[in-house]
Design an enzyme around this catalytic site. Structure first.
Site, PDB file in Angstrom:
ATOM      1  CG  LEU A  29     -24.896  25.019  -9.826  1.00  0.00           C
ATOM      2  CD1 LEU A  29     -24.444  26.449 -10.128  1.00  0.00           C
ATOM      3  CD2 LEU A  29     -23.917  24.015 -10.417  1.00  0.00           C
ATOM      4  CG  ASP A  30     -22.434  21.273  -4.042  1.00  0.00           C
ATOM      5  OD1 ASP A  30     -23.473  20.598  -4.118  1.00  0.00           O
ATOM      6  OD2 ASP A  30     -21.287  20.788  -4.088  1.00  0.00           O
ATOM      7  NE  ARG A  31     -26.249  28.837   1.866  1.00  0.00           N
ATOM      8  CZ  ARG A  31     -26.997  28.959   2.956  1.00  0.00           C
ATOM      9  NH1 ARG A  31     -27.375  27.865   3.604  1.00  0.00           N
ATOM     10  NH2 ARG A  31     -27.375  30.140   3.399  1.00  0.00           N
ATOM     11  NE  ARG A  40     -17.667  20.792  -2.220  1.00  0.00           N
ATOM     12  CZ  ARG A  40     -18.584  20.983  -1.276  1.00  0.00           C
ATOM     13  NH1 ARG A  40     -19.878  21.021  -1.596  1.00  0.00           N
ATOM     14  NH2 ARG A  40     -18.217  21.137  -0.015  1.00  0.00           N
TER      15      ARG A  40
END
Length: 243
Positions: A71-73, A177
């Site tokens: 997962l992205d930060r 995103r």
């Protein structure tokens, strides 16, 4: 003969922190509710990551759980890890073969479409801008271009703001995103594809649910509760009815 690796050191504080993130665990997998701001992997100046904290679950021989997806930060929510190499191989194949279902929630603002659902299929390609990677739209025949499909549904809307459910069919970097930004409804708090801190103090993207086969064969469903800051902003925007 291969010697056992020494067990990595994790402070008592960090061990308590990462154990507090556990949603589910057994002898083959551990599932976490990752908070926004915690990197999944180290490197690039990252001081604390979920991967590093997995040492808190290491066995006496040094073997520790393994990451099988990312997962992205800034994204919060469900992350599954494997306790053994066979479990890691099994779960990695489930992701690669797209036999998983991932459901995300996003708070967005922009030019909302009149429809309440749809599919985004813009191919993506990774580029470097200012030393940072990002995904941009590309023609299918461009070198490095990757097919990308995201199903979306507006669960609640109020003016130019909406609560969106996103179900990525593919797993490209930054896919949700980038796709929502291209659709003119960027995620609040997205510094790369939106307006960043001008719209929210962090990326308002939450990995709500993961459905995946367990290495033992059973279909399992894991959910991460809605973070308090996410729910608070949804309420402020008049979108709480969709949660």
């Amino acid at each position: 003969m291969t010697r056992n690796r020494p067990v990595e050191k994790v402070s008592a504080e960090d061990a308590a922190f990462v154990r507090g993130l556990v949603i589910f665990e057994d002898d083959k997998v551990i599932v976490f509710d990752k908070p926004s701001g915690l990197a999944v992997q180290g490197g690039g100046g990252v001081e604390r990551s979920l991967d590093g904290l997995l040492a808190a679950f290491a066995r006496s021989n040094g073997k520790r759980p393994r990451l099988v997806h990312r997962l992205d930060r800034g994204t919060s929510g469900v992350v599954i890890t494997a306790r053994t190499q066979p479990a890691a191989a099994f779960l990695s194949e489930e992701f690669a073969a797209r036999r998983t279902e991932k459901i995300y929630l996003a708070l967005v603002r922009g030019v909302l479409p009149p429809a309440d659902s749809g599919i985004l299929k813009t191919p993506l390609v990774k580029v470097e801008e200012g030393g940072r990677p990002r995904m941009i739209a590309s023609k299918p025949d461009r070198k490095g271009s990757q097919a990308a499909t995201t199903h979306w549904q507006i669960l609640a809307r109020n003016g130019d703001a909406a609560l969106v459910e996103a179900r990525p069919e593919t797993g490209r970097m930054h896919q949700i995103r980038a796709h929502l930004s291209m659709a003119r409804m960027p995620i609040l708090g997205d510094w790369l594809y939106g307006t960043g801190a001008q719209s929210a103090p962090r990326l308002m993207l939450h990995a709500r649910r993961l459905s995946i086969r367990h290495p033992d064969g059973d279909e399992m469903h894991f959910e991460a509760p809605i973070p308090k800051d996410f729910a608070a902003l949804a309420a402020e925007l008049g979108l709480q009815s969709g949660l």
